[in-house]
Design a protein around this motif. Structure first.
Motif, PDB file in Angstrom:
ATOM      1  N   ALA A 169       0.516  -1.538   0.209  1.00  0.00           N
ATOM      2  CA  ALA A 169       0.140  -0.183  -0.075  1.00  0.00           C
ATOM      3  C   ALA A 169       0.372   0.949  -0.269  1.00  0.00           C
ATOM      4  N   GLU A 170       2.096   0.874   1.038  1.00  0.00           N
ATOM      5  CA  GLU A 170       2.939   2.781   0.630  1.00  0.00           C
ATOM      6  C   GLU A 170       3.403   2.783  -0.023  1.00  0.00           C
ATOM      7  N   ARG A 171       4.242   1.440  -1.224  1.00  0.00           N
ATOM      8  CA  ARG A 171       4.643   1.956  -2.810  1.00  0.00           C
ATOM      9  C   ARG A 171       3.572   2.155  -3.609  1.00  0.00           C
ATOM     10  N   ALA A 172       2.701   1.448  -3.418  1.00  0.00           N
ATOM     11  CA  ALA A 172       1.210   1.809  -4.612  1.00  0.00           C
ATOM     12  C   ALA A 172       0.953   3.092  -4.054  1.00  0.00           C
ATOM     13  N   ALA A 173       0.631   4.103  -3.100  1.00  0.00           N
ATOM     14  CA  ALA A 173       0.443   5.511  -2.743  1.00  0.00           C
ATOM     15  C   ALA A 173       1.145   6.066  -3.994  1.00  0.00           C
ATOM     16  N   ASP A 174       2.480   5.878  -4.289  1.00  0.00           N
ATOM     17  CA  ASP A 174       3.568   6.515  -4.983  1.00  0.00           C
ATOM     18  C   ASP A 174       3.537   6.316  -6.056  1.00  0.00           C
ATOM     19  N   LEU A 175       3.158   5.178  -6.565  1.00  0.00           N
ATOM     20  CA  LEU A 175       2.302   4.330  -8.285  1.00  0.00           C
ATOM     21  C   LEU A 175       1.621   5.470  -8.484  1.00  0.00           C
ATOM     22  N   ILE A 176       0.498   5.581  -7.535  1.00  0.00           N
ATOM     23  CA  ILE A 176      -1.045   5.964  -8.319  1.00  0.00           C
ATOM     24  C   ILE A 176      -0.140   7.339  -8.001  1.00  0.00           C
ATOM     25  N   LEU A 177      -0.116   7.872  -7.495  1.00  0.00           N
ATOM     26  CA  LEU A 177       0.244   9.617  -7.642  1.00  0.00           C
ATOM     27  C   LEU A 177       0.862  10.024  -8.214  1.00  0.00           C
ATOM     28  N   GLY A 178       1.321   8.933  -9.121  1.00  0.00           N
ATOM     29  CA  GLY A 178       3.322   9.589 -10.063  1.00  0.00           C
ATOM     30  C   GLY A 178       4.310  10.381  -9.407  1.00  0.00           C
ATOM     31  N   ASN A 179       4.327   9.741  -7.890  1.00  0.00           N
ATOM     32  CA  ASN A 179       5.535   9.926  -7.535  1.00  0.00           C
ATOM     33  C   ASN A 179       6.487   9.422  -7.634  1.00  0.00           C
ATOM     34  N   GLU A 180       7.789   9.850  -8.089  1.00  0.00           N
ATOM     35  CA  GLU A 180       9.135   9.270  -7.748  1.00  0.00           C
ATOM     36  C   GLU A 180       9.419   8.749  -6.710  1.00  0.00           C
ATOM     37  N   PRO A 181       9.282   6.878  -6.891  1.00  0.00           N
ATOM     38  CA  PRO A 181       9.095   5.787  -6.379  1.00  0.00           C
ATOM     39  C   PRO A 181      10.416   6.310  -5.087  1.00  0.00           C
ATOM     40  N   LEU A 182      10.530   6.173  -3.667  1.00  0.00           N
ATOM     41  CA  LEU A 182      11.782   5.624  -3.088  1.00  0.00           C
ATOM     42  C   LEU A 182      13.012   4.957  -3.681  1.00  0.00           C
ATOM     43  N   PRO A 183      14.478   5.302  -3.956  1.00  0.00           N
ATOM     44  CA  PRO A 183      15.325   4.473  -4.303  1.00  0.00           C
ATOM     45  C   PRO A 183      14.776   3.286  -3.991  1.00  0.00           C
ATOM     46  N   PRO A 184      16.294   2.432  -4.317  1.00  0.00           N
ATOM     47  CA  PRO A 184      16.127   0.752  -3.788  1.00  0.00           C
ATOM     48  C   PRO A 184      17.344   1.193  -3.073  1.00  0.00           C
ATOM     49  N   ASP A 185      16.884   0.081  -1.530  1.00  0.00           N
ATOM     50  CA  ASP A 185      18.028   0.277  -0.557  1.00  0.00           C
ATOM     51  C   ASP A 185      19.179  -1.552  -0.914  1.00  0.00           C
ATOM     52  N   HIS A 186      20.260  -1.261  -1.388  1.00  0.00           N
ATOM     53  CA  HIS A 186      20.452  -2.309  -1.059  1.00  0.00           C
ATOM     54  C   HIS A 186      21.330  -2.744  -0.173  1.00  0.00           C
ATOM     55  N   THR A 187      21.237  -2.871   0.839  1.00  0.00           N
ATOM     56  CA  THR A 187      21.686  -3.060   2.009  1.00  0.00           C
ATOM     57  C   THR A 187      21.769  -4.695   1.861  1.00  0.00           C
ATOM     58  N   GLU A 188      22.425  -4.997   2.852  1.00  0.00           N
ATOM     59  CA  GLU A 188      22.947  -6.447   2.345  1.00  0.00           C
ATOM     60  C   GLU A 188      22.466  -7.474   3.900  1.00  0.00           C
ATOM     61  N   VAL A 189      21.533  -8.484   3.143  1.00  0.00           N
ATOM     62  CA  VAL A 189      21.038  -9.675   3.917  1.00  0.00           C
ATOM     63  C   VAL A 189      21.226 -10.649   4.059  1.00  0.00           C
ATOM     64  N   TYR A 190      21.178 -11.398   5.304  1.00  0.00           N
ATOM     65  CA  TYR A 190      21.658 -12.766   5.537  1.00  0.00           C
ATOM     66  C   TYR A 190      21.416 -13.791   4.201  1.00  0.00           C
ATOM     67  N   ARG A 191      22.060 -14.918   3.543  1.00  0.00           N
ATOM     68  CA  ARG A 191      21.777 -15.267   2.606  1.00  0.00           C
ATOM     69  C   ARG A 191      22.454 -16.627   2.612  1.00  0.00           C
ATOM     70  N   ALA A 192      21.553 -18.326   3.321  1.00  0.00           N
ATOM     71  CA  ALA A 192      22.185 -19.039   3.434  1.00  0.00           C
ATOM     72  C   ALA A 192      23.599 -19.930   2.263  1.00  0.00           C
ATOM     73  N   PRO A 193      24.641 -20.095   3.625  1.00  0.00           N
ATOM     74  CA  PRO A 193      25.571 -19.958   2.249  1.00  0.00           C
ATOM     75  C   PRO A 193      25.207 -21.314   1.287  1.00  0.00           C
ATOM     76  N   ASP A 194      24.553 -22.516   1.900  1.00  0.00           N
ATOM     77  CA  ASP A 194      23.907 -23.266   1.233  1.00  0.00           C
ATOM     78  C   ASP A 194      22.035 -23.650   1.474  1.00  0.00           C
ATOM     79  N   ALA A 195      22.095 -24.657   1.110  1.00  0.00           N
ATOM     80  CA  ALA A 195      20.449 -25.252   1.176  1.00  0.00           C
ATOM     81  C   ALA A 195      20.948 -26.495   1.892  1.00  0.00           C
ATOM     82  N   GLY A 196      21.656 -26.636   3.022  1.00  0.00           N
ATOM     83  CA  GLY A 196      21.642 -28.108   3.815  1.00  0.00           C
ATOM     84  C   GLY A 196      20.450 -27.674   4.913  1.00  0.00           C
ATOM     85  N   ARG A 197      20.308 -29.055   5.350  1.00  0.00           N
ATOM     86  CA  ARG A 197      19.217 -28.850   6.954  1.00  0.00           C
ATOM     87  C   ARG A 197      20.413 -28.320   7.581  1.00  0.00           C
ATOM     88  N   TYR A 198      18.939 -27.650   8.918  1.00  0.00           N
ATOM     89  CA  TYR A 198      20.613 -27.758  10.067  1.00  0.00           C
ATOM     90  C   TYR A 198      19.732 -28.752  11.674  1.00  0.00           C
TER      91      TYR A 198
END
Length: 567
Positions: free
Chosen positions: A536-565
């Motif tokens: 809803a927050e992002r859609a409001a900008d799209l519907i109003l024709g506002n410039e969307p907030l710039p992407p944020d490439h802050t790193e997040v955790y990605r598992a080094p493998d898909a193995g079971r723990y």
């Protein structure tokens, strides 16, 4: 009285067109009403079929009272699925909020964004590149006010105030210790850098009160002269001139009203948005014509792709008097209510204070199971098994490959559409259910629970083989109340796509938008309130024709493998 005046103002038909008519005052509708009306030149009308969320209504605003609205005709639209063919033909009950704020006024108040890779999967779909995690993260942060403080991943000045935990009782401590003992990780914030692991959870609450979308977004701006909210206003259909939406017909009391609008935004959720579109002539041609509805726009994906989370309660008896069971006694309720008036005591929390996200098999890249731990053995309707003290976990697969449908049965908007989820209809779904129960038992058998474990109550020791587990799930599973994806975003080249991801406009129409959980292309792996609000927050900008907030490439955790723990 100011709020009552604002809700009642302008109850008759309107001659002057509104800039935006929002159909549905639920989670997404409240957020959109706030953002679209921030420009005083935009006249915004919200039509909500339910009643208002009175400030004195304890069953809405007291967190621990969440079991009372569910199943009550005063708070709940009380949906049921069609007989589910793979669930012994039983109908699965589905609560939906019948009040301003929608289901955010009756839900469990658990705030979970989903895994970042959920949104990267969205962004990997052709045409949805702007919906990957980097593009969604700024909107998650914009809407949040985490009381523990913000950081690179979390917001601290948005309208949604979030409490965390505390999850400090003996049974919560046992749960948080049992995860690492079972071979799983711990994490400090499932909505931050790393979702995977055992953790204390966030809640959309503040000072011991529920903070619904209505209380966070709508009530603070009700004094805007360009914003009007009409409750008890049941939308009958969207009005068109050609394929352009030009207004809404709705029923209030015994009268039928019409309002003209430059733009109509459907915010009814995964059931009511496809229902309204179909009633209005937007949907699959053969289905609409079979009901005598003139086709305005042939969009065959309307009502398709229904997704949800099914869950069970694995319950144990507790040998020590450390659960919340005594507080469930009827005679204690007046005293608990009195404590709550001072924002204290067991009524000032939802009790879903901790849980976990884990992977159950070697093939998944990120968690496919979600756990909610409760220091009491109880169901959503407030019923509890015999035996006194207990504890439980809610568990179920998070991104099942099961798909269902929502289809109107008639032209009567008051008749619930036919909803079929097709739970347990695929081999992969059944396999993950078996893994889910075995993983849960592995966790609850850890040394941390040894001082408290009085034995499994549900499903019980008689349920052991794969087929016995599936039979129990067929008999006992309930929805986690996360219906979604029935008007999914996607490019017009996708015949099942309903909404343009760059504008939120319904395909093959003009001036008609959809913004709610129905537009998700795939359900996220957690409770869906937070991602719905982000949309809803992002859609409001799209519907109003506002410039969307710039992407944020802050790193997040990605598992080094898909193995079971699991060990």
């Amino acid at each position: 009285m100011k709020m009552l005046d604002r809700l009642r103002r302008g109850a008759g038909d309107d001659d002057r067109p509104w800039d935006y008519v929002i159909v549905g005052g639920g989670s997404a509708g409240c957020a959109l009403a706030n953002r679209l009306s921030a420009d005083p030149s935009n006249r915004v009308l919200v039509l909500e079929a339910g009643r208002t969320d009175w400030k004195w209504d304890v069953f809405i605003h007291m967190p621990a009272a969440l079991t009372f609205p569910i199943g009550s005709r005063f708070y709940d639209w009380k949906y049921e699925s069609e007989p589910e063919p793979h669930m012994n033909g039983r109908r699965v009950y589905h609560a939906r909020g019948k009040v301003l704020g929608g289901s955010s006024s009756i839900n469990g108040m658990i705030f979970q964004r989903g895994n970042p890779m959920d949104f990267d999967k969205w962004g990997a779909t052709p045409g949805l590149e702007q919906w990957d995690y980097a593009h969604c993260l700024p909107y998650f942060k914009r809407m949040e006010h985490r009381l523990l403080g913000g950081d690179a991943w979390r917001g601290d000045d948005g309208p949604l105030q979030l409490e965390t935990g505390p999850a400090s009782t003996p049974l919560f401590r046992a749960w948080l210790e049992a995860g690492p003992q079972a071979g799983f990780a711990s994490t400090s914030d499932v909505n931050g850098f790393r979702q995977e692991g055992f953790a204390v959870f966030d809640k959309n609450m503040t000072r011991g009160r529920r903070l619904s979308a209505a209380r966070a977004y709508l009530h603070p701006v009700l004094d805007r002269p360009n914003l009007t909210v009409r409750t008890l206003a049941q939308a009958n259909k969207i009005l068109f001139e050609g394929n352009r939406a030009v207004g809404v017909e709705y029923r209030r009391g015994r009268r039928t009203h019409t309002v003209r609008a430059s733009n109509v935004v459907c915010c009814g959720g995964a059931f009511n948005t496809p229902q309204l579109l179909q009633l209005s002539g937007v949907g699959e041609r053969d289905h609409l014509e079979s009901l005598g509805i003139d086709v305005v726009a042939e969009v065959p994906g309307v009502g398709e792709n229904l997704q949800d989370h099914l869950e069970v309660y694995v319950q144990h008896a507790c040998t020590q008097p450390v659960s919340m069971q005594p507080y469930n006694a009827t005679w204690r309720r007046p005293f608990i209510g009195l404590q709550w008036l001072f924002r204290r005591g067991p009524a000032a929390t939802n009790h879903f204070e901790a849980g976990a996200f884990v992977r159950s098999n070697d093939d998944v890249e990120y968690p496919n199971l979600m756990f909610h731990f409760l220091p009491i053995a109880i169901r959503y309707d407030g019923s509890s098994p015999e035996g006194g003290h207990g504890y439980q976990v809610h568990v179920g697969p998070m991104y099942s490959d099961v798909r269902g449908t929502v289809k109107i049965r008639s032209t009567d908007p008051r008749e619930h559409p036919a909803v079929r989820f097709n739970y347990l209809s695929t081999e992969d779904d059944r396999r993950e259910w078996i893994e889910a129960i075995r993983t849960t038992r592995h966790i609850l058998s850890q040394p941390a629970f040894a001082p408290y474990d009085g034995g499994e109550i549900s499903p019980g020791p008689s349920v052991e083989t794969d087929e016995e587990i599936l039979d129990w799930v067929r008999r006992d599973a309930e929805t986690a109340l996360h219906p979604s994806c029935t008007a999914k975003m996607g490019p017009v080249s996708d015949p099942m796509a309903v909404v343009d991801p760059d504008t939120m406009q319904v395909h093959h129409t003009e001036g008609l938008y959809a913004v709610d959980a129905s537009v998700m292309p795939a359900v996220s792996n957690g409770n869906i309130y937070a991602p719905t609000m982000m949309i809803a927050e992002r859609a409001a900008d799209l519907i109003l024709g506002n410039e969307p907030l710039p992407p944020d490439h802050t790193e997040v955790y990605r598992a080094p493998d898909a193995g079971r723990y699991m060990s």
